[in-house]
Scaffold this active site. Structure first.
Site, PDB file in Angstrom:
ATOM      1  N   VAL A 175       3.857   8.783  -8.593  1.00 33.97           N
ATOM      2  CA  VAL A 175       3.080   8.284  -7.460  1.00 33.97           C
ATOM      3  C   VAL A 175       3.532   8.956  -6.168  1.00 33.97           C
ATOM      4  O   VAL A 175       2.717   9.284  -5.305  1.00 33.97           O
ATOM      5  CB  VAL A 175       3.199   6.741  -7.338  1.00 33.97           C
ATOM      6  CG1 VAL A 175       2.475   6.232  -6.102  1.00 33.97           C
ATOM      7  CG2 VAL A 175       2.654   6.066  -8.590  1.00 33.97           C
ATOM      8  N   CYS A 176       4.819   9.204  -6.032  1.00 35.44           N
ATOM      9  CA  CYS A 176       5.391   9.742  -4.784  1.00 35.44           C
ATOM     10  C   CYS A 176       4.718  11.026  -4.302  1.00 35.44           C
ATOM     11  O   CYS A 176       4.357  11.121  -3.124  1.00 35.44           O
ATOM     12  CB  CYS A 176       6.893   9.938  -4.921  1.00 35.44           C
ATOM     13  SG  CYS A 176       7.780   8.399  -5.270  1.00 35.44           S
TER      14      CYS A 176
END
Length: 187
Positions: A46-47
């Site tokens: 996700v980062c």
């Protein structure tokens, strides 16, 4: 968490920015508006989507006089390696701060101690180094950087117009409110 209205606590850290290693401190968050975006770890899932999204909004944020800082508990060396090997992260031109000591993550109350990583935390900081807005998301929930634009415009408006406040969903140029006894119970 009670950071709203509080001064950013002192810190010193190494960071990666545009091909260079630099030192960053709480003083770098002063004199302009700042967004500090904590994320759990480099080389994850996700980062990179969040940080790439933040880069897409970076020019608009800069137009508002905002500087952006991302922070994870990884080192500045790891940030460079990620920048060199990820198409999404390779686009980033804002400062990527390393927090291997966890001091900054503790200062902002986003450290997950038992895992040694930061929660997804976004902080809007005014030119005096005072926290004006906070958003914390669970690890699996990515953020939308476009929402920062209206939040910052509202924070800037309130700062520049004492005695006025911005209602829900306020957009630049729309009507604001002047809190007073005659408004109580009428909104």
């Amino acid at each position: 968490m009670a950071l709203i209205g509080k001064q950013v606590e002192p810190f010193k850290a190494q960071a990666y920015r545009n091909g260079d290693f630099i030192e960053v401190s709480e003083e770098d968050l002063k004199g302009h508006w700042s967004v500090v975006c904590f994320y759990p770890a480099d080389f994850t899932f996700v980062c990179p989507t969040e940080l790439e999204d933040l880069q897409k909004e970076y020019p608009k944020l800069q137009d508002l006089g905002v500087e952006v800082f991302s922070v994870s508990t990884d080192t500045h060396y790891t940030h460079k390696a990620w920048h060199d090997h990820s198409e999404a992260i390779g686009k980033i031109t804002y400062t990527m701060i390393g927090d291997p000591s966890h001091q900054i993550s503790r200062n902002f109350d986003v450290l997950v101690e038992e895992e040694g990583r930061a929660d997804r935390g976004t902080f809007i900081i005014d030119p005096d180094g005072v926290v004006q807005a906070v958003e914390i998301n669970a690890e699996g929930i990515g953020r939308d950087a476009s929402t920062l634009i209206d939040k910052i415009k509202a924070a800037q408006y309130v700062r520049n117009n004492p005695g006025e406040v911005c209602p829900a969903k306020w957009k630049e140029g729309e009507e604001t409110l002047k809190p007073s006894l005659d408004l109580v119970g009428k909104i």
